[in-house]
Motif scaffolding. Structure first.
Motif, short mmCIF file in Angstrom:
data_model
loop_
_atom_site.label_atom_id
_atom_site.label_comp_id
_atom_site.label_asym_id
_atom_site.label_seq_id
_atom_site.Cartn_x
_atom_site.Cartn_y
_atom_site.Cartn_z
N HIS A 34 0.83 -1.20 0.00
CA HIS A 34 0.00 0.00 0.00
C HIS A 34 0.87 1.26 0.00
N GLU A 35 1.80 1.31 0.93
CA GLU A 35 2.66 2.49 1.03
C GLU A 35 3.61 2.60 -0.15
N LEU A 36 4.07 1.45 -0.63
CA LEU A 36 4.96 1.46 -1.80
C LEU A 36 4.21 1.98 -3.03
N SER A 37 2.93 1.65 -3.13
CA SER A 37 2.11 2.16 -4.25
C SER A 37 2.00 3.68 -4.19
N LYS A 56 3.82 -3.16 12.10
CA LYS A 56 2.65 -4.00 12.37
C LYS A 56 1.38 -3.16 12.54
N LYS A 57 1.56 -1.96 13.08
CA LYS A 57 0.40 -1.11 13.38
C LYS A 57 -0.06 -0.28 12.18
N GLY A 58 0.74 -0.26 11.13
CA GLY A 58 0.36 0.52 9.97
C GLY A 58 1.57 1.09 9.27
N GLY A 59 1.33 2.01 8.35
CA GLY A 59 2.44 2.61 7.62
C GLY A 59 2.11 4.04 7.24
N SER A 60 3.11 4.71 6.71
CA SER A 60 2.91 6.09 6.30
C SER A 60 3.94 6.47 5.25
N VAL A 61 3.54 7.37 4.38
CA VAL A 61 4.43 7.93 3.36
C VAL A 61 4.20 9.43 3.32
N ARG A 62 5.26 10.18 3.34
CA ARG A 62 5.15 11.64 3.23
C ARG A 62 5.81 12.06 1.92
N VAL A 63 5.04 12.78 1.09
CA VAL A 63 5.53 13.20 -0.22
C VAL A 63 5.45 14.71 -0.35
N SER A 64 6.18 15.24 -1.34
CA SER A 64 6.25 16.70 -1.49
C SER A 64 4.98 17.30 -2.06
N LYS A 65 4.17 16.48 -2.75
CA LYS A 65 2.89 16.95 -3.24
C LYS A 65 1.96 15.75 -3.38
N ILE A 91 -1.95 9.75 -6.64
CA ILE A 91 -1.10 9.35 -5.52
C ILE A 91 -1.95 8.82 -4.36
N ALA A 92 -3.03 9.51 -4.06
CA ALA A 92 -3.87 9.14 -2.91
C ALA A 92 -4.59 7.81 -3.13
N LEU A 93 -5.04 7.54 -4.36
CA LEU A 93 -5.89 6.38 -4.60
C LEU A 93 -5.17 5.22 -5.27
N ALA A 94 -3.91 5.39 -5.63
CA ALA A 94 -3.16 4.34 -6.33
C ALA A 94 -3.20 2.98 -5.63
N PRO A 95 -3.02 2.90 -4.30
CA PRO A 95 -3.01 1.57 -3.66
C PRO A 95 -4.33 0.83 -3.77
#
Length: 232
Positions: free
Chosen positions: A66-69, A88-97, A102-106
């Protein structure tokens, strides 16, 4: 005002959802007769669904994909990935824009299925003898697509912040259309003799126009009856 615009766009896309659904059904209702080994593909999907039902959901694997997507979509959009974290609890990605893609790709792109396809065709290009494992490949690919479908459905039950950018209704419509296009894209590569992208597009267009005309007729009838009532 933005919420109203998003709502109207989602409503306008509904006939296309109908048209694409009919076109996909035209493909799937004859899918068992596909000569290239579709039964192994379907068996792979069924195997994953059974695995998740009997054992567990591989959440960490899903979260990583999900985050890699998100990250891949960001790179494709020219954005910079500043932070990537999975636990285990989840993931996060921070991008410049950010944007809709980007939001729906996963939720749209079956990442593991695409990676598996790329790996198989690349290896077979250099080692043609491995094409004899086509049925095994189809089984694994069906499993990865089943994984995407099952875990995406599970994730969408949660309160996903990714859906807030476009609004939940519009996001749901885009995700629905995107997944249908992704599935037809995969099937067209796997079974080119029986799955036609062009036919899918033509049937989608024809059925979308049918839906628009039917909605137009229904709307006209409603307004006509409302005018008659008002004149009484």
């Amino acid at each position: 005002m933005k919420k109203l615009k998003r709502f109207l766009v989602a409503v306008l896309l509904l006939p296309l959802c109908y048209g694409a659904s009919i076109a996909l059904w035209e493909i799937l209702k004859h899918f068992k007769d596909v000569p290239e080994g579709s039964v192994y593909f379907l068996a792979g999907m069924a195997t994953y669904f059974a695995f998740q039902w009997v054992f567990f959901r591989p959440i960490r694997t899903y979260v990583f994909g999900h985050e890699l997507s998100h990250a891949i979509a960001a790179w494709m959009s020219g954005a910079e990935v500043k932070h990537f974290h999975v636990s285990k609890k989840g993931g996060s990605v921070r991008v410049s824009k950010s944007n809709f893609f980007i939001a729906l790709a996963p939720y749209i792109l079956p990442l593991y299925a695409l990676l598996l396809m790329a790996a198989y065709y690349s290896v077979c290009y250099f080692h043609p003898t491995l094409r004899s494992y086509w049925r095994v490949f189809l089984w694994f690919l069906g499993g990865t697509l089943g994984f995407h479908m099952a875990l995406t459905a599970y994730a969408l039950k949660m309160d996903q912040p990714d859906l807030k950018a476009a609004g939940k209704f519009l996001s749901a419509v885009i995700i629905y259309l995107g997944n249908m296009v992704s599935i037809v894209f995969l099937l067209g590569i796997l079974f080119p003799r029986t799955v036609s992208w062009g036919r899918f597009a033509r049937v989608s267009g024809v059925e979308t126009l049918v839906a628009v005309k039917e909605v137009g007729r229904g709307t006209q009838v409603i307004f006509t009856e409302a005018a008659r009532v008002a004149q009484r």
